[in-house]
Design a protein around this motif. Structure first.
Motif, PDB file in Angstrom:
ATOM      1  N   ASN A 165       0.832  -1.211   0.000  1.00 37.38           N
ATOM      2  CA  ASN A 165       0.000   0.000   0.000  1.00 37.38           C
ATOM      3  C   ASN A 165       0.865   1.257   0.000  1.00 37.38           C
ATOM      4  OD1 ASN A 165      -2.451  -1.210  -0.097  1.00 37.38           O
ATOM      5  ND2 ASN A 165      -2.936  -0.970   2.070  1.00 37.38           N
ATOM      6  N   TYR A 169       0.321   4.027  -2.920  1.00 39.02           N
ATOM      7  CA  TYR A 169      -0.269   5.336  -2.643  1.00 39.02           C
ATOM      8  C   TYR A 169       0.788   6.413  -2.386  1.00 39.02           C
ATOM      9  CZ  TYR A 169      -4.208   2.279  -2.647  1.00 39.02           C
ATOM     10  OH  TYR A 169      -5.122   1.332  -3.047  1.00 39.02           O
ATOM     11  N   ASP A 194       4.976   6.481   4.975  1.00 39.32           N
ATOM     12  CA  ASP A 194       5.226   6.899   3.595  1.00 39.32           C
ATOM     13  C   ASP A 194       5.011   8.400   3.444  1.00 39.32           C
ATOM     14  OD1 ASP A 194       2.457   7.559   2.736  1.00 39.32           O
ATOM     15  OD2 ASP A 194       2.076   5.408   2.948  1.00 39.32           O
ATOM     16  N   VAL A 214     -10.607   4.742  -1.064  1.00 35.95           N
ATOM     17  CA  VAL A 214     -10.814   6.178  -1.207  1.00 35.95           C
ATOM     18  C   VAL A 214     -10.974   6.495  -2.694  1.00 35.95           C
ATOM     19  CG1 VAL A 214      -9.818   8.461  -0.846  1.00 35.95           C
ATOM     20  CG2 VAL A 214      -9.503   6.657   0.885  1.00 35.95           C
ATOM     21  N   SER A 219      -6.829   2.388  -6.914  1.00 36.60           N
ATOM     22  CA  SER A 219      -6.634   1.078  -6.291  1.00 36.60           C
ATOM     23  C   SER A 219      -6.588  -0.017  -7.355  1.00 36.60           C
ATOM     24  CB  SER A 219      -7.763   0.819  -5.293  1.00 36.60           C
ATOM     25  OG  SER A 219      -7.831  -0.535  -4.964  1.00 36.60           O
ATOM     26  N   GLY A 224      -4.831  -3.228  -6.588  1.00 37.78           N
ATOM     27  CA  GLY A 224      -5.396  -3.391  -5.240  1.00 37.78           C
ATOM     28  C   GLY A 224      -6.713  -4.156  -5.276  1.00 37.78           C
ATOM     29  N   THR A 225      -6.987  -4.936  -4.239  1.00 37.10           N
ATOM     30  CA  THR A 225      -8.229  -5.708  -4.190  1.00 37.10           C
ATOM     31  C   THR A 225      -9.274  -5.043  -3.294  1.00 37.10           C
ATOM     32  OG1 THR A 225      -7.501  -6.944  -2.251  1.00 37.10           O
ATOM     33  CG2 THR A 225      -6.967  -7.886  -4.411  1.00 37.10           C
ATOM     34  N   GLY A 226      -8.839  -4.082  -2.480  1.00 32.46           N
ATOM     35  CA  GLY A 226      -9.774  -3.472  -1.532  1.00 32.46           C
ATOM     36  C   GLY A 226      -9.937  -4.304  -0.270  1.00 32.46           C
ATOM     37  N   LEU A 229      -6.395  -4.031   3.884  1.00 28.20           N
ATOM     38  CA  LEU A 229      -6.433  -3.532   5.263  1.00 28.20           C
ATOM     39  C   LEU A 229      -7.427  -4.315   6.119  1.00 28.20           C
ATOM     40  CD1 LEU A 229      -6.029   0.323   4.756  1.00 28.20           C
ATOM     41  CD2 LEU A 229      -4.329  -1.341   5.523  1.00 28.20           C
TER      42      LEU A 229
HETATM   43  P1  ADP Z   1      -6.491  -1.628  -1.789  1.00 26.73           P
HETATM   44  O1  ADP Z   1      -6.310  -2.970  -2.360  1.00 26.73           O
HETATM   45  O2  ADP Z   1      -7.497  -0.774  -2.499  1.00 26.73           O
HETATM   46  O3  ADP Z   1      -5.194  -0.923  -1.537  1.00 26.73           O
HETATM   47  P2  ADP Z   1      -6.713  -1.793   1.093  1.00 26.73           P
HETATM   48  O4  ADP Z   1      -7.737  -2.441   1.958  1.00 26.73           O
HETATM   49  O5  ADP Z   1      -5.301  -2.243   1.223  1.00 26.73           O
HETATM   50  O6  ADP Z   1      -7.229  -1.930  -0.392  1.00 26.73           O
HETATM   51  O7  ADP Z   1      -6.764  -0.231   1.356  1.00 26.73           O
HETATM   52  C1  ADP Z   1      -8.033   0.426   1.346  1.00 26.73           C
HETATM   53  C2  ADP Z   1      -7.889   1.863   0.868  1.00 26.73           C
HETATM   54  O8  ADP Z   1      -7.132   2.602   1.844  1.00 26.73           O
HETATM   55  C3  ADP Z   1      -7.101   2.023  -0.428  1.00 26.73           C
HETATM   56  O9  ADP Z   1      -7.914   1.838  -1.566  1.00 26.73           O
HETATM   57  C4  ADP Z   1      -6.602   3.453  -0.301  1.00 26.73           C
HETATM   58  O10 ADP Z   1      -7.617   4.354  -0.690  1.00 26.73           O
HETATM   59  C5  ADP Z   1      -6.370   3.610   1.208  1.00 26.73           C
HETATM   60  N1  ADP Z   1      -4.948   3.415   1.582  1.00 26.73           N
HETATM   61  C6  ADP Z   1      -4.376   2.277   2.039  1.00 26.73           C
HETATM   62  N2  ADP Z   1      -3.068   2.456   2.312  1.00 26.73           N
HETATM   63  C7  ADP Z   1      -2.806   3.758   2.024  1.00 26.73           C
HETATM   64  C8  ADP Z   1      -1.631   4.587   2.108  1.00 26.73           C
HETATM   65  N3  ADP Z   1      -0.458   4.107   2.540  1.00 26.73           N
HETATM   66  N4  ADP Z   1      -1.761   5.898   1.724  1.00 26.73           N
HETATM   67  C9  ADP Z   1      -2.934   6.390   1.299  1.00 26.73           C
HETATM   68  N5  ADP Z   1      -4.068   5.677   1.203  1.00 26.73           N
HETATM   69  C10 ADP Z   1      -4.028   4.376   1.566  1.00 26.73           C
END
Ligand code: ADP
Length: 276
Positions: A165, A169, A194, A214, A219, A224-226, A229
């Protein structure tokens, strides 16, 4: 029926109870109903997430099928195949994350064995650096001797998700700092900092919801899979740890997994007996 500010759902049953009498049984099924709605939303989301890459993929396949063999240059052919491969990879990543989530939900929570988090971070770093393609500066501060008791495959996916991530990002030229250190209370902290796009305060509480993003486009475009986290939070909880998220839009983010002192152990500690 009102209870506090939230509407509740009750089920009513009348059962015969002695001569000429009935027993009225009421059950509060609000929670059951809520769980059922969450499950329905999840199935709808998964179907949608799989349909999008499938539609793109089959669209390209049909286009190529309809074209005469010599209609495309070698470069165009390669371009289409790369786009198709990307969609297939997105689907593979989604299925892999879904399987990880399902195994986190269904497997018993054991205390596990001593895990060298430093070793897991090194593996995750190599993958993050490959994803970055040399566009970010990486800095590390890793305590080799610090071990915690846990499940290494689960920890590896949480550690990797926070790192990828950070790459996804953070625009090219940004910096990513990874640390694994003891905390003043005797616990241990894995931190990924970061200098990326950051997250608005209102969005922070929603980040660990499944499929919350977001910016959906960004993503997807970065693979990214969403679910990353949601997985990281689940893994943290199974290790009695907390996933802490701090961020300033436009400046960057700090994601930490904070382990309690009870999880810290010597590298050669005997395996804990499995819990029922
Ligand atoms: P994804 O696969 O979309 O990255 P995550 O569950 O890992 O899904 O993250 C969910 C959302 O959180 C991301 O789509 C992004 O919008 C936001 N995000 C995660 N990590 C970061 C980061 N280091 N900086 C900014 N936004 C982040």
């Amino acid at each position: 029926l009102g209870h506090g500010s939230q509407a509740r759902t009750l089920s009513l049953h009348l059962a015969p109870y002695g001569v000429g009498q009935f027993l009225m049984v009421t059950r509060d099924i609000t929670q059951i109903e809520r769980l059922e709605n969450t499950r329905k939303d999840f199935v709808a989301n998964v179907s949608h997430e799989l349909r999008t890459p499938l539609t793109v993929l089959s669209g390209f396949v049909e286009t190529l099928q309809d074209m005469p063999g010599d209609a495309l240059t070698e470069e165009q052919r390669r371009h289409y195949l790369d786009l198709m491969a990307q969609q297939a990879r997105n689907m593979q990543a989604l299925v892999a994350d879904l399987l990880t989530l399902s195994s986190l939900e269904s497997s018993p929570n054991r205390e596990g064995t001593p895990v060298s988090v430093t070793a897991l971070v090194r593996t995750a770093l190599a993958q993050a650096q490959a994803l970055s393609g040399g566009q970010h500066a990486f800095d590390t501060n890793l305590d080799e001797t610090l071990h915690i008791r846990g499940q290494d495959t689960e920890l590896a996916s949480a550690i990797g998700n926070l790192l990828t991530n950070a790459v996804r990002y953070t625009p090219a030229g940004g910096a990513i700092t990874v640390s694994w250190e003891p905390t003043p209370d005797g616990g241990a902290a894995y931190r990924v900092r970061d200098t990326g796009i950051g997250i608005a305060p209102d969005d922070i509480p929603r980040l660990t919801e499944r499929f919350f993003r977001v910016d959906r486009g960004r993503s997807r475009a970065t693979g990214g899979t969403g679910l990353g986290l949601a997985i990281a939070k689940h893994v943290a909880m199974r290790h009695e740890a907390v996933l802490d998220i701090r961020s300033t839009p436009g400046e960057g983010s700090l994601f930490s997994i904070l382990f309690p002192p009870a999880r810290v152990c010597p590298p050669d500690a005997p395996a804990a007996p499995a819990q029922p």
